[in-house]
Structure formats: structure tokens, C-alpha cells
Design an enzyme around this catalytic site. Structure first.
Site, short mmCIF file in Angstrom:
data_model
loop_
_atom_site.label_atom_id
_atom_site.label_comp_id
_atom_site.label_asym_id
_atom_site.label_seq_id
_atom_site.Cartn_x
_atom_site.Cartn_y
_atom_site.Cartn_z
N PHE A 1 0.84 -1.32 0.08
CA PHE A 1 0.08 -0.07 0.12
C PHE A 1 0.73 1.31 -0.01
CE2 PHE A 1 -2.22 -3.20 2.41
CZ PHE A 1 -3.31 -3.30 2.01
N ASP A 2 0.43 2.24 -0.63
CA ASP A 2 1.19 3.56 -0.64
C ASP A 2 0.53 4.18 0.81
OD1 ASP A 2 1.98 6.19 -0.99
OD2 ASP A 2 0.52 6.68 -2.26
N GLY A 3 1.09 5.34 1.06
CA GLY A 3 0.44 5.97 2.38
C GLY A 3 -0.56 6.87 2.08
N PHE B 1 -1.56 -1.00 -4.33
CA PHE B 1 -2.21 0.26 -4.48
C PHE B 1 -1.76 1.43 -4.24
CE2 PHE B 1 -4.80 -3.35 -2.87
CZ PHE B 1 -5.44 -3.62 -3.89
#
Length: 297
Positions: free
Chosen positions: A161-163, A272
Site C-alpha cells: 500500500f501507498d500511504g 495500491f
């Protein structure tokens, strides 16, 4: 008593995200849905090749292998019901226990996410993804031509995951876009002990952790935070996860480096991110999708 999906992680997925229907989609995009339907009908007995999210779905369903239903995957598609026959036959060919589907013949299917209690929606259609996100459902537009997932970890579901604007809100990203990197770093350093608001994929990460804690199927979950943040802005991200009492297994603070090669080494079943450039970098190496949320998307 009617059937219920209560207590399960419900993932809704379009047919193009699950299977490679790109050749057929060219006929559909030409505007002749009758020709598309005829083509799909002619290929009913021909299993569709795996698509960009196939590995993700296969591993999620493997968490039910001990007989306990923890994950439900539902096909939610703009396809017509005849084409839906091929989707179900293809799923059966690959031994994917998918039982439910909604096929809307060109109409947007996002409105069925609520009665399905879906927590995640994957589609190749940008409009459908944006409508799902606006309705409060974590959603991503898959890149159908992404590299397929590695087969090196058959017993481990790996998700990256991106943040900002994915796990977290885009609060800090707005500062970066408006005032630049130096202001962003100062903003985040000053708020290091103040948790970031939740982004659209926080519930997905929570559901994965519950899945890991509950499973007796032999499957494992491994997660990674892959972000353009760097020190000192890293601290707020980690402290936010600590505040949520959610752990990730790996964290990459890349300071603007291209994410693709790092993701290639992590080998996720899906990644994502909210920014098109990061998704394009990732898609050359791993399955990837864009979360059309926040100021940068």
C-alpha cells in the site's frame, strides 16, 4: 434464514480485473455489444487467461480452505449475463469457488456494492472506481496490462500500500501539492505525534490483519507500506499505524525514488497507489491499481 455475508471480507471484482478479456474488450469498446456478446458466447468453453488480480483472488479464497468462510469474492461487472457464463466457467476451470455475480450489461454496477457489504472493489473502469470511492468503499482501477504476480509465495498473500490518500487521508499530500517538499516535511515533523486521518484503504488493512489472526488454513498475510515519504516525515506515518494498533511487515520510505524496482523485490500480489506515475512504475513489475482519491489523483 436468508444467506448472509456478515463477518466475511467481501471483495467485488470486475471480469476484466479477474480475467484477461482485453482482446474481447476491443470489440466492446468499438461500440458493438452484440458482436461482443456473440464473441463471448462462441468462447464459452474456452477458459479466459488469468487477469491482473487473479493471484490476489486465488490467495484470498485460499483462506477458506479449512472450511470456514472468511472471504467472499463476487464478480461485479458491466458484462452482460451471457458473458457472465464464461466468467463463471473460467472460474470453475481454475477451481476458484466464486458463487455470486452481478452483470449489468454496460450500466455502472457500483450501486450493488452496498447490498453486498463489499469492503473492496477492483475494476478496470475509472468511473466505477471513483463512484465506489465516493460511496465509501475502498476501490482501485486495475491496470490490465500489469505484470502478473510472482508464483514464489503460494502460501503467502502479499499486498503493498501507498500511504497518503490510500492508507491515510490526503491531508499531508495537500500541503505538499500546495507548498512543496520543505513545507510538507515541516508540517509532518510538527505533527509527528498526531495520527493522520484514515484513508480509504485503512479498513482493508484492518480486515487483512483480522484474516491473519483468524486463519487456520495455512495461508499467511504479508503487508508493506511503500511511500514517497522520507525522514523526518516517516515518523508520523509509523506512529499513525501504532495509534491504529495495526502492524505492517515492511515499510519503505523512498523519498521520491521510483517504486517499481522495490516492489519487484517485495513481489506483492497487488499494489495500491493514488498517483498515476507510481502505478505506472509499479505495473512494469507487479500487479497494480490506482486509487482515484485525494488531491494528487
Amino acid at each position: 434464514m436468508p444467506a448472509t455475508l456478515h463477518g466475511q471480507l467481501v471483495v467485488a471484482i470486475s471480469s476484466r480485473a479477474l480475467f484477461d478479456f482485453e482482446a474481447e474488450n476491443e470489440v466492446f469498446e468499438a461500440g458493438d455489444d452484440r458482436a461482443y456478446m456473440a464473441l463471448q458466447q462462441a468462447r464459452l468453453d474456452e477458459p479466459a487467461p488469468p487477469g491482473v488480480a487473479f493471484s490476489l483472488v486465488k490467495k484470498l479464497l485460499a483462506f477458506n480452505a479449512d472450511g470456514e468462510k472468511r472471504v467472499e469474492v463476487v464478480v461485479l461487472s458491466r458484462n452482460d449475463p451471457i458473458s457472465g457464463l464464461r466468467v463463471f466457467r473460467s472460474a470453475a476451470h481454475y477451481a476458484l469457488p466464486i458463487e455470486r455475480g452481478v452483470f449489468t450489461r454496460g450500466q455502472s454496477p457500483w450501486r450493488y456494492l452496498r447490498p453486498l457489504s463489499s469492503q473492496l472493489f477492483l475494476s478496470a473502469n475509472d468511473d466505477d472506481v471513483r463512484q465506489a470511492l465516493a460511496a465509501g468503499v475502498a476501490a482501485a482501477r486495475v491496470m490490465p496490462l500489469s505484470r502478473q504476480a510472482s508464483s514464489a509465495h503460494p502460501q503467502e498473500l502479499r499486498i503493498a500500500f501507498d500511504g497518503d490518500a490510500v492508507l491515510f487521508s490526503d491531508e499531508a499530500e495537500q500541503v505538499f501539492q500546495r507548498d512543496g517538499l520543505q513545507a510538507f516535511q515541516a508540517h509532518e515533523q510538527a505533527r509527528a505525534h498526531q495520527p493522520l486521518p484514515a484513508g480509504p484503504f485503512k479498513p482493508v488493512l484492518e480486515a487483512l490483519r483480522r484474516l491473519q489472526a483468524a486463519t487456520r488454513s495455512g495461508m499467511r498475510v504479508r503487508t508493506a507500506l511503500v511511500t514517497a515519504r522520507s525522514a523526518p516525515a516517516h515518523e508520523r506515518a509509523i506512529r499513525t499505524l501504532m495509534n491504529w494498533q495495526i502492524e505492517v511487515d515492511e515499510a519503505m520510505f523512498l523519498g521520491g525514488l521510483a517504486k517499481g524496482e522495490f516492489l519487484r523485490e517485495f513481489e506483492p500480489d497487488f499494489f495500491f497507489d493514488d498517483q498515476a506515475g507510481h502505478v505506472a512504475s509499479a505495473a512494469a513489475h507487479v500487479p497494480a491499481g490506482q486509487v482515484a482519491a485525494g488531491v494528487a489523483s
